[in-house]
Scaffold this motif. Structure first.
Motif, PDB file in Angstrom:
ATOM      1  N   ALA A   1       0.820  -1.218   0.000  1.00  0.00           N
ATOM      2  CA  ALA A   1       0.000   0.000   0.000  1.00  0.00           C
ATOM      3  C   ALA A   1       0.858   1.275   0.000  1.00  0.00           C
ATOM      4  CB  ALA A   1      -0.926  -0.005   1.217  1.00  0.00           C
ATOM      5  N   THR A   2       2.185   1.122   0.000  1.00  0.00           N
ATOM      6  CA  THR A   2       3.048   2.296   0.127  1.00  0.00           C
ATOM      7  C   THR A   2       2.861   3.294  -1.013  1.00  0.00           C
ATOM      8  OG1 THR A   2       4.667   0.943   1.288  1.00  0.00           O
ATOM      9  CG2 THR A   2       5.437   3.058   0.441  1.00  0.00           C
ATOM     10  N   ALA A   3       2.840   2.783  -2.236  1.00  0.00           N
ATOM     11  CA  ALA A   3       2.720   3.703  -3.376  1.00  0.00           C
ATOM     12  C   ALA A   3       1.406   4.487  -3.318  1.00  0.00           C
ATOM     13  CB  ALA A   3       2.826   2.934  -4.691  1.00  0.00           C
ATOM     14  N   ASP A   4       0.381   3.903  -2.700  1.00  0.00           N
ATOM     15  CA  ASP A   4      -0.868   4.647  -2.552  1.00  0.00           C
ATOM     16  C   ASP A   4      -0.743   5.772  -1.531  1.00  0.00           C
ATOM     17  OD1 ASP A   4      -2.993   3.846  -4.343  1.00  0.00           O
ATOM     18  OD2 ASP A   4      -2.668   1.849  -3.515  1.00  0.00           O
ATOM     19  N   ALA A   5       0.051   5.520  -0.491  1.00  0.00           N
ATOM     20  CA  ALA A   5       0.283   6.589   0.481  1.00  0.00           C
ATOM     21  C   ALA A   5       1.024   7.739  -0.196  1.00  0.00           C
ATOM     22  CB  ALA A   5       1.074   6.059   1.675  1.00  0.00           C
ATOM     23  N   VAL A   6       1.989   7.383  -1.031  1.00  0.00           N
ATOM     24  CA  VAL A   6       2.754   8.424  -1.736  1.00  0.00           C
ATOM     25  C   VAL A   6       1.851   9.167  -2.728  1.00  0.00           C
ATOM     26  CG1 VAL A   6       4.685   8.824  -3.322  1.00  0.00           C
ATOM     27  CG2 VAL A   6       4.962   7.265  -1.388  1.00  0.00           C
ATOM     28  N   ALA A   7       0.974   8.420  -3.389  1.00  0.00           N
ATOM     29  CA  ALA A   7       0.035   9.062  -4.321  1.00  0.00           C
ATOM     30  C   ALA A   7      -0.851  10.053  -3.575  1.00  0.00           C
ATOM     31  CB  ALA A   7      -0.815   7.998  -5.018  1.00  0.00           C
ATOM     32  N   ARG A   8      -1.190   9.697  -2.356  1.00  0.00           N
ATOM     33  CA  ARG A   8      -2.052  10.569  -1.572  1.00  0.00           C
ATOM     34  C   ARG A   8      -1.308  11.841  -1.137  1.00  0.00           C
ATOM     35  NH1 ARG A   8      -5.271   8.844   3.735  1.00  0.00           N
ATOM     36  NH2 ARG A   8      -6.520  10.739   3.811  1.00  0.00           N
ATOM     37  N   VAL A   9      -0.032  11.695  -0.868  1.00  0.00           N
ATOM     38  CA  VAL A   9       0.787  12.880  -0.569  1.00  0.00           C
ATOM     39  C   VAL A   9       0.697  13.840  -1.755  1.00  0.00           C
ATOM     40  CG1 VAL A   9       3.141  13.741  -0.218  1.00  0.00           C
ATOM     41  CG2 VAL A   9       2.405  11.619   0.904  1.00  0.00           C
TER      42      VAL A   9
ATOM     43  N   LEU B   1       2.395  10.060   4.201  1.00  0.00           N
ATOM     44  CA  LEU B   1       3.529   9.137   4.089  1.00  0.00           C
ATOM     45  C   LEU B   1       4.115   8.848   5.477  1.00  0.00           C
ATOM     46  CD1 LEU B   1       5.501   7.448   2.479  1.00  0.00           C
ATOM     47  CD2 LEU B   1       6.817   9.519   1.973  1.00  0.00           C
ATOM     48  N   CYS B   2       4.179   9.858   6.323  1.00  0.00           N
ATOM     49  CA  CYS B   2       4.664   9.638   7.698  1.00  0.00           C
ATOM     50  C   CYS B   2       3.796   8.599   8.385  1.00  0.00           C
ATOM     51  CB  CYS B   2       4.626  10.937   8.500  1.00  0.00           C
ATOM     52  SG  CYS B   2       5.673  12.232   7.827  1.00  0.00           S
ATOM     53  N   ALA B   3       2.488   8.779   8.316  1.00  0.00           N
ATOM     54  CA  ALA B   3       1.575   7.849   8.973  1.00  0.00           C
ATOM     55  C   ALA B   3       1.773   6.439   8.415  1.00  0.00           C
ATOM     56  CB  ALA B   3       0.127   8.301   8.778  1.00  0.00           C
ATOM     57  N   HIS B   4       1.980   6.353   7.127  1.00  0.00           N
ATOM     58  CA  HIS B   4       2.149   5.037   6.521  1.00  0.00           C
ATOM     59  C   HIS B   4       3.453   4.373   6.976  1.00  0.00           C
ATOM     60  CE1 HIS B   4       1.725   1.754   3.712  1.00  0.00           C
ATOM     61  NE2 HIS B   4       2.988   1.949   3.376  1.00  0.00           N
ATOM     62  N   LEU B   5       4.531   5.134   6.993  1.00  0.00           N
ATOM     63  CA  LEU B   5       5.821   4.545   7.394  1.00  0.00           C
ATOM     64  C   LEU B   5       5.776   4.100   8.856  1.00  0.00           C
ATOM     65  CD1 LEU B   5       8.335   6.949   5.612  1.00  0.00           C
ATOM     66  CD2 LEU B   5       7.567   4.681   4.873  1.00  0.00           C
ATOM     67  N   TYR B   6       5.080   4.880   9.663  1.00  0.00           N
ATOM     68  CA  TYR B   6       4.922   4.512  11.065  1.00  0.00           C
ATOM     69  C   TYR B   6       4.183   3.176  11.160  1.00  0.00           C
ATOM     70  CZ  TYR B   6       3.647   5.079  16.015  1.00  0.00           C
ATOM     71  OH  TYR B   6       3.489   4.909  17.371  1.00  0.00           O
TER      72      TYR B   6
END
Ligand code: ARG
Length: 575
Positions: free
Chosen positions: A501-509, A518-523
Motif C-alpha cells: 500500500a506504500t505507493a498509494d500513500a505516496v500518491a495521496r501525498v 507518508l509519515c503515517a504510513h511509514l509509522y
C-alpha cells in the motif's frame, strides 16, 4: 507495477462496471477504498449504493452483479457482498507474495509526466532565515521529492526576496559604513534594523534611500554592485542552513529575476482592462476579495510613485512559470498568512489568461511553529529563532540522546557519533514538522521529536537499523535458497499488505500536497513489521521460510529507507 494498487483495482473495476451497466453510468471516484475493518476484507467498493437510483435496481442486486463481473481473480479472493450493497475484496496471498518480491514499492511513476514548479523556502535577503522559513523548506523539499519520484520534471524554485524598496535604505546605509565586505550575517540583521531606524527618523537619509532605489531599478552600475554584495552575503549565510538541513537542488530565482518583465506584465494587464488607476496607483480588482469593511480589495500593481512591489512580481513569476516554463503544476509552499495575497495573484493571472486549462496552481499553506508556551516560537528575548542555532541544538540533543541510549544498554556510543547525531537530529526536526497536518500550528518540542515512543523519526530510523542488522546477521550464515516470498503466517500477510500500500500513500501525498500521509504510513510499516518480527522468527527458522522472511525484511527496509528519503530524511545502517 506501473500503477498503485488502488489505481489498479479502480481501473479494473471501472471497466467491469461499465461492461455490466453500460459505458455511460456515472461512477463515484474513487471507486475502491481501503476498508476500515479488516473483517470486511482489504478493499471495498460502494458503487452499488450510488448506482441503485440511476439504474432503478436494488443495491444488493447491483453489488452481486458487480462482484460477478469484477474480473479481479488474479489479485483478489472471490469478492464478498455485504448489505446494504458493498463489494469487499481480500487480496490473494499469491499475488501479494509476487508483488513484494518484485520490489519498487514506494512510487508508481505517472504515465503523464508534467513540468512542475515548487516555490519554497524563499527567505528575504539581508535578513536571516527564520523558523517561518523552516516549514516551507522542509515541506517544499519533500513535495518536490515526491513529484520527482512520480516522474515529473520539477523546478525547485527559491523565490528569494532580493528586490524591493527596502534595498534603497540598505544601500544608503551600506554607503555610510562604506563597505559590507566584512559583515557577518548577524551584522547584516543589525544592519537592517539600523537602516530601518534611520529611514524612519532621518528625512535626508530617507531621500537618499529613495534615490538609490530608483538608481538600482534603472540599472545604475554602482548601486547594482552594492546590491549584489548584500545579496551574496546573505545567500552565503542561508547556504549554511541548507547544508545543515541537507536540502539541495533549489534554484535561486528571486524577485529580481522578474524585474525586467514587469513593464510588459503591466502592459498586458492594462491592455486586457484588468488594471485600473486608483488614487494615482495602478491596481487590479479581484472578484470576491474585500477588506474588513466589505469594500473591494485591490491588488496593488504599481504604487503612486511608480514602484513595483511584491504582488506584481508574483504575477510576473506566475506568468513566467505557466507560460515560459510551461509548468502544468505550480505549487506555492508559503505560510497560511499569505493566503489572500496568493489567491488574488492566482485569480488575476487566471483572468489574464496565463493559466491554461489543465494547469493547476496551488497554495500549499502551512501553520505556525509554536513554542512550548503555545505562542509563536521565539527566543527568550523575543527575537526570531535562528534556524542555524535551532538545528545546531537539535544535533547536540540528538548526540546526547544517542549517548544516553548506548549507556542504558551498556554499549559504546557509535564511532561516527557526529554523523549519527546529525542524521537523527535533523531527521527529528523534519519529521516532527512533516508528520503534522500542515495547515495546523504545531508545538516545537525537542523532547517529543527525539523520543523513541510514538510517531517520530528516531523510531523509524531505529526500526530501519534493526532490520539492517538482521540482514547483516543473516548474510553471515547460509545464502538464501531462493528469493520467493511465502505468506503463510497472518503477520507475514499483514506486513505484505502494508508494504504494497506504500505507493498509494505516496500518491495521496501528491493528491493532497500532504506529506503526513507518508509519515503515517511509514509509522504503520514499522509497527506492522514489529508485530511480524515478534510472531515470526527469521534467523532461527528453517528454509525456505528463512529466505522468505529475509526477503520480507529486505522489502521493509527498502520501503522505510526510500520513504524517508522522500521526506528528506536519511537513515543509518547501524544504531
Ligand atoms: N519571501 C517571502 C517571505 O519570506 C515568501 C515568498 C513566497 N513565494 C512567493 N512566490 N510569494 O515571506
Amino acid at each position: 507495477m506501473p500503477q498503485t494498487l488502488l489505481a489498479l483495482l479502480d481501473e479494473r473495476l471501472r471497466s467491469a462496471t461499465q461492461l455490466a451497466f453500460g459505458a455511460d453510468v456515472e461512477l463515484p471516484a474513487p471507486l475502491v477504498l481501503p476498508t476500515r475493518d479488516p473483517k470486511h476484507g482489504d478493499y471495498s467498493c460502494a458503487a452499488a449504493l450510488s448506482l441503485a437510483k440511476a439504474l432503478k435496481q436494488p443495491p444488493m442486486a447491483i453489488a452481486e452483479r458487480l462482484a460477478a463481473m469484477a474480473g479481479l481473480e488474479d489479485l483478489c479472493e472471490p469478492p464478498v457482498v455485504t448489505p446494504p450493497g458493498f463489494v469487499n475484496f481480500r487480496l490473494r496471498r499469491e499475488w501479494l507474495a509476487v508483488r513484494v518480491a518484485e520490489g519498487d514499492l514506494v512510487a508508481a511513476p505517472t504515465p503523464t509526466p508534467e513540468i512542475a514548479v515548487v516555490d519554497y523556502s524563499s527567505p528575504n535577503l539581508a535578513k536571516e532565515m527564520h523558523v517561518g522559513h523552516l516549514r516551507s523548506t522542509i515541506i517544499g523539499d519533500s513535495l518536490a521529492n515526491v513529484l520527482a519520484a512520480l516522474g515529473h520534471q520539477v523546478h525547485r524554485v527559491n523565490h528569494v526576496g532580493d528586490w524591493g524598496a527596502q534595498f534603497g535604505m540598505l544601500l544608503a546605509h551600506l554607503e555610510e559604513i562604506r563597505s559590507g565586505e566584512n559583515l557577518g550575517i548577524r551584522d547584516v540583521e543589525a544592519f537592517y534594523r539600523e537602516a530601518n531606524e534611520r529611514d524612519k527618523s532621518d528625512e535626508a537619509f530617507h531621500e537618499l534611500a529613495r534615490r538609490r532605489v530608483v538608481e538600482l531599478q534603472a540599472g545604475d552600475v554602482a548601486a547594482r554592485a552594492a546590491w549584489a554584495e548584500l545579496v551574496d552575503l546573505t545567500k552565503r549565510s542561508n547556504q549554511v542552513v541548507y547544508d545543515a538541513l541537507g536540502v539541495g537542488g533549489l534554484e535561486d530565482v528571486g524577485e529580481s529575476f522578474y524585474q525586467p518583465m514587469l513593464d510588459e506584465v503591466v502592459a498586458d494587464l492594462e491592455h486586457q482592462g484588468l488594471c485600473v488607476e486608483d488614487q494615482g496607483a495602478k491596481v487590479a480588482f479581484v472578484d470576491g476579495f474585500t477588506n474588513r469593511d466589505g469594500d473591494p480589495l485591490p491588488l496593488i500593481i504599481q504604487n503612486r510613485h511608480g514602484g513595483y512591489g511584491y504582488a506584481v512580481t508574483d504575477l510576473a513569476a506566475l506568468r513566467y512559470r505557466a507560460v515560459e516554463l510551461g509548468a502544468k503544476q505550480v505549487l506555492y509552499v508559503v505560510d497560511a498568512g499569505q493566503s489572500q495575497h496568493l489567491q488574488m495573484v492566482f485569480s488575476v493571472a487566471r483572468k489574464a489568461g496565463w493559466i491554461a486549462p489543465g494547469v493547476t496552481v496551488r497554495h500549499v499553506a502551512f501553520g505556525l511553529v509554536l513554542g512550548e508556551d503555545g505562542k509563536r516560537l521565539r527566543t527568550r528575548s523575543g527575537d526570531n529563532v535562528k534556524l542555524a542555532e535551532l538545528l545546531g541544538e537539535a544535533v547536540d540533543r540528538a548526540r546526547q540522546f544517542v549517548v544516553n541510549r548506548a549507556e542504558e544498554r551498556s554499549e559504546a556510543p557509535p564511532d561516527d557519533l557526529d554523523e549519527v547525531a546529525r542524521v537523527i537530529g535533523v531527521g527529528a526536526v523534519k519529521y516532527a514538522d512533516l508528520s503534522q497536518n500542515r495547515q495546523s500550528n504545531y508545538v516545537f518540542s525537542f523532547d517529543r521529536m527525539l523520543s523513541l515512543k510514538g510517531n517520530t523519526a528516531p523510531y523509524l530510523q531505529y526500526a530501519y537499523a534493526r532490520i539492517r542488522s538482521i540482514l547483516r546477521e543473516a548474510a553471515k550464515g547460509q545464502p538464501p535458497v531462493d528469493l520467493a516470498v511465502a505468506l503463510d503466517d497472518d503477520a507475514e500477510l499483514a506486513l505484505a499488505k502494508t508494504l504494497v500500500a506504500t505507493a498509494d500513500a505516496v500518491a495521496r501525498v501528491f493528491d493532497e500536497d500532504e506529506p503526513n500521509h507518508l509519515c503515517a504510513h511509514l509509522y504503520e510499516v514499522a509497527q506492522v513489521f514489529s508485530r511480524f518480527y515478534e510472531a515470526c522468527p527469521v534467523l532461527r527458522s528453517d528454509e525456505p521460510t528463512r529466505s522468505s522472511r529475509l526477503a520480507l525484511c529486505d522489502a521493509t527496509a527498502g520501503v522505510l529507507r526510500d520513504g524517508l528519503a522522500l521526506l528528506g530524511i536519511d537513515v543509518l545502517e547501524r544504531l
